[in-house]
Design a protein around this motif. Structure first.
Motif, PDB file in Angstrom:
ATOM      1  N   LEU A 158       0.824  -1.216   0.000  1.00  0.00           N
ATOM      2  CA  LEU A 158       0.000   0.000   0.000  1.00  0.00           C
ATOM      3  C   LEU A 158       0.857   1.264   0.000  1.00  0.00           C
ATOM      4  CD1 LEU A 158      -2.797  -1.016   2.540  1.00  0.00           C
ATOM      5  CD2 LEU A 158      -2.991  -0.803   0.040  1.00  0.00           C
ATOM      6  N   GLN A 159       1.940   1.244   0.764  1.00  0.00           N
ATOM      7  CA  GLN A 159       2.796   2.431   0.839  1.00  0.00           C
ATOM      8  C   GLN A 159       3.455   2.717  -0.501  1.00  0.00           C
ATOM      9  OE1 GLN A 159       6.450   3.061   0.967  1.00  0.00           O
ATOM     10  NE2 GLN A 159       5.804   5.180   1.063  1.00  0.00           N
ATOM     11  N   ASN A 160       3.979   1.707  -1.142  1.00  0.00           N
ATOM     12  CA  ASN A 160       4.646   1.936  -2.416  1.00  0.00           C
ATOM     13  C   ASN A 160       3.655   2.247  -3.521  1.00  0.00           C
ATOM     14  OD1 ASN A 160       7.790   1.481  -2.663  1.00  0.00           O
ATOM     15  ND2 ASN A 160       6.997   0.400  -0.897  1.00  0.00           N
ATOM     16  N   ALA A 161       2.472   1.657  -3.455  1.00  0.00           N
ATOM     17  CA  ALA A 161       1.430   2.009  -4.416  1.00  0.00           C
ATOM     18  C   ALA A 161       1.041   3.477  -4.255  1.00  0.00           C
ATOM     19  CB  ALA A 161       0.211   1.110  -4.233  1.00  0.00           C
ATOM     20  N   ALA A 209      -3.103  12.102  -2.368  1.00  0.00           N
ATOM     21  CA  ALA A 209      -2.144  11.017  -2.588  1.00  0.00           C
ATOM     22  C   ALA A 209      -0.942  11.168  -1.666  1.00  0.00           C
ATOM     23  CB  ALA A 209      -1.704  10.985  -4.052  1.00  0.00           C
ATOM     24  N   SER A 210      -0.502  12.390  -1.432  1.00  0.00           N
ATOM     25  CA  SER A 210       0.643  12.648  -0.567  1.00  0.00           C
ATOM     26  C   SER A 210       0.339  12.302   0.890  1.00  0.00           C
ATOM     27  CB  SER A 210       1.056  14.114  -0.694  1.00  0.00           C
ATOM     28  OG  SER A 210       2.205  14.369   0.066  1.00  0.00           O
ATOM     29  N   ALA A 253       7.354  -6.682  -1.660  1.00  0.00           N
ATOM     30  CA  ALA A 253       6.125  -5.903  -1.505  1.00  0.00           C
ATOM     31  C   ALA A 253       6.248  -4.531  -2.160  1.00  0.00           C
ATOM     32  CB  ALA A 253       5.792  -5.755  -0.020  1.00  0.00           C
ATOM     33  N   ALA A 254       7.417  -3.902  -2.051  1.00  0.00           N
ATOM     34  CA  ALA A 254       7.624  -2.582  -2.652  1.00  0.00           C
ATOM     35  C   ALA A 254       7.505  -2.656  -4.170  1.00  0.00           C
ATOM     36  CB  ALA A 254       8.995  -2.036  -2.248  1.00  0.00           C
ATOM     37  N   VAL A 255       8.076  -3.673  -4.763  1.00  0.00           N
ATOM     38  CA  VAL A 255       8.001  -3.834  -6.224  1.00  0.00           C
ATOM     39  C   VAL A 255       6.560  -4.092  -6.655  1.00  0.00           C
ATOM     40  CG1 VAL A 255       8.708  -5.301  -8.155  1.00  0.00           C
ATOM     41  CG2 VAL A 255      10.394  -4.559  -6.471  1.00  0.00           C
ATOM     42  N   ILE A 256       5.861  -4.976  -5.942  1.00  0.00           N
ATOM     43  CA  ILE A 256       4.459  -5.262  -6.263  1.00  0.00           C
ATOM     44  C   ILE A 256       3.617  -3.985  -6.177  1.00  0.00           C
ATOM     45  CG2 ILE A 256       2.369  -6.441  -5.455  1.00  0.00           C
ATOM     46  CD1 ILE A 256       4.223  -8.786  -4.620  1.00  0.00           C
ATOM     47  N   GLY A 257       3.802  -3.221  -5.114  1.00  0.00           N
ATOM     48  CA  GLY A 257       3.031  -1.984  -4.939  1.00  0.00           C
ATOM     49  C   GLY A 257       3.314  -0.956  -6.010  1.00  0.00           C
ATOM     50  N   GLY A 307       1.108   8.814   5.368  1.00  0.00           N
ATOM     51  CA  GLY A 307       0.422   8.129   6.465  1.00  0.00           C
ATOM     52  C   GLY A 307       0.748   6.651   6.495  1.00  0.00           C
ATOM     53  N   ILE A 308       0.732   6.017   5.338  1.00  0.00           N
ATOM     54  CA  ILE A 308       1.041   4.589   5.282  1.00  0.00           C
ATOM     55  C   ILE A 308       2.534   4.353   5.541  1.00  0.00           C
ATOM     56  CG2 ILE A 308       1.002   2.519   3.862  1.00  0.00           C
ATOM     57  CD1 ILE A 308      -1.486   3.693   2.478  1.00  0.00           C
TER      58      ILE A 308
END
Length: 93
Positions: free
Chosen positions: A14-17, A37-38, A69-73, A43-44
């Motif tokens: 969620l954070q990277n998305a 979005a910011s 997870a970062a790549v997926i997001g 927040g996440i």
């Protein structure tokens, strides 16, 4: 302990998305959308950092979990932005 990694995994997606959404929102016509979005991204991010420090997740598994997870997001939101949000005219072309 496993739930800490599971929580971290989904929070990182969620954070990277949301971070990718911020990057793309900079090109939108809407300051309000960019602001939303910011706030979402930061927040996440706070939740992810809290998860890492609170559960003391410090291992190679943490690095692998976070990276996957970062790549997926990031890739997932980039795809959604290109294939959904741009068609809804949320971004300039």
């Amino acid at each position: 302990m496993i739930w800490g990694y599971v929580t971290l995994f989904f929070a990182t997606i969620l954070q990277n998305a949301s971070f990718t959404l911020v990057s793309r929102a900079r090109n939108s016509n809407s300051i309000l959308f960019h602001g939303f979005a910011s706030v979402l991204s930061n927040g996440i991010w706070f939740i992810v950092v809290r998860q890492v420090t609170q559960d003391k997740l410090d291992s190679v598994i943490l690095g692998i979990t976070y990276t996957i997870a970062a790549v997926i997001g990031s890739i997932g939101m980039h795809w959604v932005s290109m294939n959904v949000l741009e068609k809804l005219k949320w971004f300039k072309k």
